[in-house]
Write a protein that holds these residues in place. Structure first.
Motif, PDB file in Angstrom:
ATOM      1  N   VAL A   1     -15.794 -12.517 -24.452  1.00 52.06           N
ATOM      2  CA  VAL A   1     -16.397 -11.935 -25.639  1.00 52.06           C
ATOM      3  C   VAL A   1     -16.931 -10.543 -25.325  1.00 52.06           C
ATOM      4  O   VAL A   1     -17.179 -10.194 -24.174  1.00 52.06           O
ATOM      5  CB  VAL A   1     -17.548 -12.800 -26.197  1.00 52.06           C
ATOM      6  CG1 VAL A   1     -17.013 -14.139 -26.683  1.00 52.06           C
ATOM      7  CG2 VAL A   1     -18.636 -13.001 -25.155  1.00 52.06           C
ATOM      8  N   ARG A   2     -17.123  -9.763 -26.375  1.00 49.74           N
ATOM      9  CA  ARG A   2     -17.836  -8.501 -26.252  1.00 49.74           C
ATOM     10  C   ARG A   2     -19.298  -8.779 -26.552  1.00 49.74           C
ATOM     11  O   ARG A   2     -19.628  -9.398 -27.571  1.00 49.74           O
ATOM     12  CB  ARG A   2     -17.292  -7.458 -27.225  1.00 49.74           C
ATOM     13  CG  ARG A   2     -17.992  -6.100 -27.096  1.00 49.74           C
ATOM     14  CD  ARG A   2     -17.522  -5.104 -28.127  1.00 49.74           C
ATOM     15  NE  ARG A   2     -18.250  -3.851 -27.983  1.00 49.74           N
ATOM     16  CZ  ARG A   2     -18.232  -2.877 -28.887  1.00 49.74           C
ATOM     17  NH1 ARG A   2     -17.520  -3.007 -30.012  1.00 49.74           N
ATOM     18  NH2 ARG A   2     -18.922  -1.770 -28.692  1.00 49.74           N
TER      19      ARG A   2
ATOM     20  N   VAL B   1     -23.778  -8.452 -36.691  1.00 47.47           N
ATOM     21  CA  VAL B   1     -23.992  -9.400 -37.785  1.00 47.47           C
ATOM     22  C   VAL B   1     -25.117 -10.362 -37.386  1.00 47.47           C
ATOM     23  O   VAL B   1     -25.080 -10.983 -36.318  1.00 47.47           O
ATOM     24  CB  VAL B   1     -22.704 -10.184 -38.088  1.00 47.47           C
ATOM     25  CG1 VAL B   1     -22.967 -11.289 -39.115  1.00 47.47           C
ATOM     26  CG2 VAL B   1     -21.610  -9.237 -38.591  1.00 47.47           C
ATOM     27  N   LEU B   2     -26.110 -10.497 -38.264  1.00 49.31           N
ATOM     28  CA  LEU B   2     -27.241 -11.376 -37.957  1.00 49.31           C
ATOM     29  C   LEU B   2     -26.896 -12.847 -38.109  1.00 49.31           C
ATOM     30  O   LEU B   2     -27.407 -13.692 -37.375  1.00 49.31           O
ATOM     31  CB  LEU B   2     -28.430 -11.043 -38.855  1.00 49.31           C
ATOM     32  CG  LEU B   2     -29.081  -9.680 -38.661  1.00 49.31           C
ATOM     33  CD1 LEU B   2     -30.268  -9.525 -39.594  1.00 49.31           C
ATOM     34  CD2 LEU B   2     -29.516  -9.471 -37.214  1.00 49.31           C
ATOM     35  N   SER B   3     -26.063 -13.182 -39.099  1.00 42.78           N
ATOM     36  CA  SER B   3     -25.806 -14.582 -39.411  1.00 42.78           C
ATOM     37  C   SER B   3     -27.150 -15.278 -39.625  1.00 42.78           C
ATOM     38  O   SER B   3     -28.025 -14.745 -40.293  1.00 42.78           O
ATOM     39  CB  SER B   3     -24.974 -15.229 -38.298  1.00 42.78           C
ATOM     40  OG  SER B   3     -24.581 -16.532 -38.624  1.00 42.78           O
TER      41      SER B   3
ATOM     42  N   PRO C   1     -17.588 -17.969 -37.361  1.00 38.22           N
ATOM     43  CA  PRO C   1     -16.342 -17.925 -36.593  1.00 38.22           C
ATOM     44  C   PRO C   1     -16.191 -16.607 -35.828  1.00 38.22           C
ATOM     45  O   PRO C   1     -16.201 -15.527 -36.410  1.00 38.22           O
ATOM     46  CB  PRO C   1     -15.260 -18.063 -37.673  1.00 38.22           C
ATOM     47  CG  PRO C   1     -15.936 -18.830 -38.762  1.00 38.22           C
ATOM     48  CD  PRO C   1     -17.350 -18.334 -38.767  1.00 38.22           C
ATOM     49  N   GLY C   2     -16.116 -16.700 -34.508  1.00 38.90           N
ATOM     50  CA  GLY C   2     -15.972 -15.516 -33.684  1.00 38.90           C
ATOM     51  C   GLY C   2     -17.263 -14.775 -33.423  1.00 38.90           C
ATOM     52  O   GLY C   2     -17.251 -13.736 -32.745  1.00 38.90           O
ATOM     53  N   LEU C   3     -18.395 -15.286 -33.902  1.00 41.35           N
ATOM     54  CA  LEU C   3     -19.700 -14.653 -33.692  1.00 41.35           C
ATOM     55  C   LEU C   3     -20.696 -15.699 -33.208  1.00 41.35           C
ATOM     56  O   LEU C   3     -20.843 -16.744 -33.850  1.00 41.35           O
ATOM     57  CB  LEU C   3     -20.228 -14.026 -34.981  1.00 41.35           C
ATOM     58  CG  LEU C   3     -19.391 -12.935 -35.654  1.00 41.35           C
ATOM     59  CD1 LEU C   3     -20.024 -12.541 -36.980  1.00 41.35           C
ATOM     60  CD2 LEU C   3     -19.254 -11.715 -34.748  1.00 41.35           C
TER      61      LEU C   3
ATOM     62  N   GLY D   1     -15.938 -12.207 -30.626  1.00 43.20           N
ATOM     63  CA  GLY D   1     -14.715 -12.574 -29.933  1.00 43.20           C
ATOM     64  C   GLY D   1     -14.691 -14.041 -29.567  1.00 43.20           C
ATOM     65  O   GLY D   1     -15.520 -14.831 -29.992  1.00 43.20           O
ATOM     66  N   GLY D   2     -13.734 -14.389 -28.724  1.00 43.11           N
ATOM     67  CA  GLY D   2     -13.522 -15.789 -28.424  1.00 43.11           C
ATOM     68  C   GLY D   2     -12.817 -16.454 -29.587  1.00 43.11           C
ATOM     69  O   GLY D   2     -12.422 -15.803 -30.560  1.00 43.11           O
ATOM     70  N   SER D   3     -12.659 -17.739 -29.516  1.00 45.30           N
ATOM     71  CA  SER D   3     -11.975 -18.451 -30.588  1.00 45.30           C
ATOM     72  C   SER D   3     -12.875 -18.537 -31.812  1.00 45.30           C
ATOM     73  O   SER D   3     -14.069 -18.251 -31.759  1.00 45.30           O
ATOM     74  CB  SER D   3     -11.594 -19.859 -30.131  1.00 45.30           C
ATOM     75  OG  SER D   3     -12.730 -20.706 -30.135  1.00 45.30           O
TER      76      SER D   3
END
Length: 272
Positions: free
Chosen positions: A12-13, A37-39, A220-222, A245-247
């Motif tokens: 991941v980054r 992104v905070l999510s 997803p991805g975060l 990143g990542g899945s």
């Protein structure tokens, strides 16, 4: 390995910032001013605004709200209940932080007001923090973008609730120093973050004698978490880790472990 290398090795980054809560000494990190992104990390300023309004007598934390079928988005807590659920505003705050209940957060946003949460971040000097809206609002963009076949705005920090690692550690530091609002409001946020049930990121990276209070965020991805690590010598460290990143699987134990390891390594650098 350095904290950045740890996250890179996990595929991941990363974006990370760590500092002492009291402001003493240096800080450390990378990508510290990059928009992220905070999510569900957005629930920290949300609950802080709730706690401030309660302390000011603008609302009664015992007032009750009802999560009906149309409110339940699915997921943890009342968001995934099969039937209507009723609870107090203060229990909505507890659910929003402890199990990241999106429906509880929606009901709390309805009561405290999205604009008031935006005003809070501005008042605290978090100029790079953007409050798009409630989890319900973010879900609507996901559904609309999916139907239109376009990239999801919910994954773009320019189009959804976003901040920077540096501003998130500043927010935590203000809360831990009782400078983000009345002491009772800050104490409530600290208490609720200490009750988070997700121990697989920041908490997993630190030894048992270090108390960690945090709030995760996942899409997803975060994968994110912000929190404070409190050492037995009385020193508190504010940490913010965000990854891209990542899945797109929501469960990625290797990345979760890397977040905790990177956080601990960053704090060890400060303590050295």
């Amino acid at each position: 390995m350095t904290p950045e290398e740890i996250l890179t090795a996990a595929g991941v980054r990363g974006f990370l910032h760590a500092r002492r809560v009291d402001g003493a000494g240096p800080d450390t990190g990378f990508g510290i001013d990059e928009p992220v992104v905070l999510s569900s990390v957005v629930k920290v300023p949300l609950v802080l605004e709730f706690a401030r309004q309660a302390a000011a007598g603008q609302l009664d934390p015992r007032d009750r709200v009802r999560a009906r079928a149309a409110d339940r988005l699915g997921g943890a807590g009342s968001a995934g209940c099969a039937d209507d659920v009723e609870y107090s505003l203060r229990d909505a705050a507890r659910l929003a932080i402890s199990v990241s209940d999106n429906t509880a957060a929606d009901l709390l946003f309805d009561r405290v007001g999205v604009e008031n949460v935006r005003s809070l971040t501005a008042e605290l000097g978090l100029a790079g923090t953007r409050i798009f809206g409630s989890p319900r609002d973010v879900l609507r963009t996901i559904l609309d973008d999916g139907e239109a076949g376009r990239p999801l705005r919910a994954l773009d920090p320019a189009c959804t609730s976003a901040g920077t690692p540096r501003e998130m550690t500043e927010l935590l530091s203000l809360i831990w120093r009782d400078e983000a609002g009345p002491p009772s409001a800050c104490a409530l946020v600290r208490d609720l973050m200490g009750r988070q049930v997700n121990w697989h990121r920041l908490t997993a990276g630190f030894p048992a004698e270090v108390a960690v209070a945090g709030k995760t965020g996942t899409m997803p991805g975060l994968r994110n978490e912000i929190g404070v690590a409190s050492y037995p010598d009385g020193t508190d460290y504010a940490i913010a880790v965000f990854t891209r990143g990542g899945s797109e699987n929501l469960r990625e134990p290797a990345i979760d472990r890397a977040i905790g390891e990177a956080a601990r390594t960053a704090v060890e650098q400060l303590r050295a």
